[in-house]
Design an enzyme around this catalytic site. Structure first.
Site, PDB file in Angstrom:
ATOM      1  N   SER A  94      17.964  -2.477 -53.265  1.00 54.83           N
ATOM      2  CA  SER A  94      19.330  -2.906 -53.596  1.00 54.83           C
ATOM      3  C   SER A  94      20.253  -2.753 -52.399  1.00 54.83           C
ATOM      4  CB  SER A  94      19.856  -2.041 -54.752  1.00 54.83           C
ATOM      5  OG  SER A  94      21.254  -2.212 -54.905  1.00 54.83           O
ATOM      6  N   THR A 111      22.880  -1.536 -52.485  1.00 55.27           N
ATOM      7  CA  THR A 111      23.581  -0.267 -52.661  1.00 55.27           C
ATOM      8  C   THR A 111      23.204   0.738 -51.576  1.00 55.27           C
ATOM      9  OG1 THR A 111      24.333   1.227 -54.414  1.00 55.27           O
ATOM     10  CG2 THR A 111      21.959   0.925 -54.196  1.00 55.27           C
ATOM     11  N   TYR A 170      21.380   6.712 -58.742  1.00 51.69           N
ATOM     12  CA  TYR A 170      20.637   5.431 -58.799  1.00 51.69           C
ATOM     13  C   TYR A 170      20.423   4.905 -57.378  1.00 51.69           C
ATOM     14  CZ  TYR A 170      20.352   0.337 -58.745  1.00 51.69           C
ATOM     15  OH  TYR A 170      20.011  -0.959 -58.446  1.00 51.69           O
ATOM     16  N   LYS A 228      16.837   4.334 -54.850  1.00 52.13           N
ATOM     17  CA  LYS A 228      16.438   3.149 -54.062  1.00 52.13           C
ATOM     18  C   LYS A 228      16.234   3.556 -52.589  1.00 52.13           C
ATOM     19  CE  LYS A 228      16.721   0.078 -57.392  1.00 52.13           C
ATOM     20  NZ  LYS A 228      15.506  -0.501 -57.962  1.00 52.13           N
ATOM     21  N   ASN A 275      23.939  -9.174 -55.855  1.00 57.04           N
ATOM     22  CA  ASN A 275      24.277  -9.087 -57.287  1.00 57.04           C
ATOM     23  C   ASN A 275      23.626 -10.201 -58.109  1.00 57.04           C
ATOM     24  OD1 ASN A 275      26.316  -7.416 -55.837  1.00 57.04           O
ATOM     25  ND2 ASN A 275      27.023  -7.073 -57.941  1.00 57.04           N
TER      26      ASN A 275
HETATM   27  C1  WQD Z   1      30.794  -6.232 -59.493  1.00 58.58           C
HETATM   28  C2  WQD Z   1      32.305  -6.298 -59.258  1.00 58.58           C
HETATM   29  C3  WQD Z   1      33.467  -4.293 -59.920  1.00 58.58           C
HETATM   30  C4  WQD Z   1      32.527  -4.764 -64.199  1.00 58.58           C
HETATM   31  C5  WQD Z   1      25.841  -2.660 -59.151  1.00 58.58           C
HETATM   32  C6  WQD Z   1      24.826  -1.846 -58.401  1.00 58.58           C
HETATM   33  C7  WQD Z   1      23.813  -2.772 -57.776  1.00 58.58           C
HETATM   34  C8  WQD Z   1      23.136  -3.560 -58.845  1.00 58.58           C
HETATM   35  C9  WQD Z   1      24.204  -4.363 -59.603  1.00 58.58           C
HETATM   36  C10 WQD Z   1      21.889  -2.764 -60.775  1.00 58.58           C
HETATM   37  C11 WQD Z   1      32.889  -4.999 -58.692  1.00 58.58           C
HETATM   38  C12 WQD Z   1      33.879  -5.469 -60.790  1.00 58.58           C
HETATM   39  C13 WQD Z   1      32.616  -4.883 -62.815  1.00 58.58           C
HETATM   40  C14 WQD Z   1      33.678  -5.008 -64.999  1.00 58.58           C
HETATM   41  C15 WQD Z   1      34.938  -5.474 -63.004  1.00 58.58           C
HETATM   42  N1  WQD Z   1      22.338  -2.671 -59.585  1.00 58.58           N
HETATM   43  N2  WQD Z   1      33.796  -5.245 -62.246  1.00 58.58           N
HETATM   44  N3  WQD Z   1      34.843  -5.349 -64.356  1.00 58.58           N
HETATM   45  O1  WQD Z   1      28.834  -2.538 -58.865  1.00 58.58           O
HETATM   46  O2  WQD Z   1      28.578  -4.578 -57.339  1.00 58.58           O
HETATM   47  O3  WQD Z   1      26.541  -3.473 -58.255  1.00 58.58           O
HETATM   48  O4  WQD Z   1      25.197  -3.443 -60.129  1.00 58.58           O
HETATM   49  O5  WQD Z   1      21.637  -3.720 -61.425  1.00 58.58           O
HETATM   50  O6  WQD Z   1      22.834  -2.004 -57.093  1.00 58.58           O
HETATM   51  O7  WQD Z   1      25.478  -1.153 -57.353  1.00 58.58           O
HETATM   52  O8  WQD Z   1      28.026  -4.756 -59.781  1.00 58.58           O
HETATM   53  O9  WQD Z   1      28.721  -6.178 -61.680  1.00 58.58           O
HETATM   54  O10 WQD Z   1      29.121  -3.673 -61.808  1.00 58.58           O
HETATM   55  O11 WQD Z   1      30.519  -5.061 -60.262  1.00 58.58           O
HETATM   56  O12 WQD Z   1      35.998  -5.771 -62.452  1.00 58.58           O
HETATM   57  O13 WQD Z   1      33.664  -4.913 -66.258  1.00 58.58           O
HETATM   58  O14 WQD Z   1      32.946  -6.499 -60.500  1.00 58.58           O
HETATM   59  O15 WQD Z   1      34.571  -3.486 -59.583  1.00 58.58           O
HETATM   60  O16 WQD Z   1      33.926  -5.358 -57.811  1.00 58.58           O
HETATM   61  P1  WQD Z   1      28.110  -3.790 -58.515  1.00 58.58           P
HETATM   62  P2  WQD Z   1      29.080  -4.902 -60.983  1.00 58.58           P
END
Ligand code: WQD
Length: 355
Positions: free
Chosen positions: A141, A143, A166, A170, A196
């Site tokens: 990821s 991440t 998490y 990774k 993503n």
């Molecule tokens: C994306 C953007 C939030 C939810 C994580 C892990 C990655 C992968 C995918 C697992 C950000 C914003 C989010 C919401 C929002 N792992 N957001 N409202 O955090 O980039 O990645 O998930 O599957 O390894 O790190 O993904 O979709 O949670 O967030 O505004 O209800 O959307 O702040 O900017 P993220 P996300």
């Protein structure tokens, strides 16, 4: 001995795993799935077969492709189950998806995350080695880059300390697999760093089906679109980005799946460790996603601006050049297509696979 290469897909009934199994079968590989169904269901496995049968009928898959799949409902921590799989199948290589993946949950349950994700990898590799199978693609990821110093992110960007357990799993598994190759150069390892993944197969038969309230943006937006949730929670609109909301590299899950096929095709006859980003190279903001999903579902989706979410970075998107140079792979689908396919899945399956 069949000339079909069988791929063991751990977590193959999951969101990315199921889409990858479809693409593997359509590309002529055989698929052996091990999945304990803790975050997926057997209906997804049946739907993989259904999609590939249709692809055969449409001339988009080799004859018999849908028959080249076996499913073992079990956990990768179960060494005996893995031993049985390797004894019963000639495994050419492994794609390792199985693992817990909720960032927030990992902060609350670090022991469970380290135990499950790290230990299942150690057991998997030990059984692979015992059976002379030393080819593995790992679902890593972006991440591991942490808070980037600059974007776009190439594979040479510094790996930063993770911001949650998490992310550490990774990070650590990448190190484990790298050290495995250092000790035994016969190992062939590809570490795919996803950005993503969103969207769904165009048939609407498989898609993202999170349990409970979705942690990730797009499944939450999809539930607003079908009326399950009232408004999109926007976690912060004061980031240093064009519209103030978080920017990410959203990649269609089918593009991601095809990246795995490209990686396996490339690995044939090789050994080594290759780190490759799988992203589009394009950043989209939260509000860009809301606008695209509004176009897909045909109505303006309401938003509720909330404070930033702890641990989020402002901006994160890939430099996808290496995947193109090494695998000849480029993501094809844009954000509108991703949201259109996600909307079709969600509207056809309002309760996911529970329908
Ligand atoms: C994306 C953007 C939030 C939810 C994580 C892990 C990655 C992968 C995918 C697992 C950000 C914003 C989010 C919401 C929002 N792992 N957001 N409202 O955090 O980039 O990645 O998930 O599957 O390894 O790190 O993904 O979709 O949670 O967030 O505004 O209800 O959307 O702040 O900017 P993220 P996300």
């Amino acid at each position: 001995m069949s000339d079909v290469k069988n791929i063991l897909v751990t977590g193959g009934a999951g969101f990315i795993g199921s889409h990858t199994c479809v693409e593997l079968l359509q590309a002529g590989y055989g698929v052996v799935i091990i999945d304990d169904l803790s975050n997926s269901c057997e209906k997804a496995v049946n739907r993989i077969a259904q999609i590939v049968k249709q692809a055969e009928a449409d001339g988009k898959a080799p004859a018999g492709a849908s028959e080249r799949m076996k499913f073992y409902e079990d956990n990768v921590l179960n060494r005996d189950a893995l031993e049985r799989i390797f004894a019963e199948n000639d495994i050419y290589g492994v794609i390792h998806f199985a693992g817990f993946k909720a960032v927030g949950e990992s902060v609350e349950k670090p022991l469970e995350y380290y135990y499950n994700n790290i230990t299942n990898t150690l057991i998997l590799c030990d059984v692979m080695r015992k059976h002379g199978c030393k080819r593995i693609v790992f679902s890593s990821s972006a991440t591991v880059y942490g808070e980037p110093d600059s974007v776009p992110l190439s594979e040479t960007a510094e790996k930063k300390p993770a911001t949650n357990p998490y992310g550490w799993t990774k990070w650590m598994i990448e190190q484990i697999l790298t050290d495995l190759h250092t000790a035994d150069p016969e190992w062939d390892v590809v570490l795919l760093r996803y950005f993503n993944p969103i969207g769904a197969h165009e048939s609407g038969l498989i898609g993202e089906d999170p349990k409970g309230i979705p942690n990730n943006l797009v499944p939450y937006v999809a539930q607003v679109a079908i009326g399950k949730m009232k408004a999109v929670r926007v976690f912060g609109n004061d980031y240093p980005t064009p519209d103030g909301t978080g920017v990410r590299d959203y990649i269609h899950v089918v593009d991601l799946a095809r990246g795995h096929v490209a990686a396996l095709n490339w690995m044939d006859g090789k050994t080594g460790v290759e780190v490759v980003n799988l992203g589009t190279g394009k950043g989209s903001s939260v509000l860009d996603v809301v606008a695209a999903f509004s176009r897909a579902c045909g109505r303006e989706l309401p938003v509720d601006i909330q404070p930033r979410r702890a641990g989020d970075v402002a901006e994160n998107y890939a430099d996808p050049q290496k995947a193109k140079d090494v695998f000849g792979w480029v993501a094809e689908y844009d954000l509108d297509r991703m949201c259109a396919d996600s909307w079709r899945w969600q509207s056809m399956n309002p309760n996911g696979y529970a329908d």
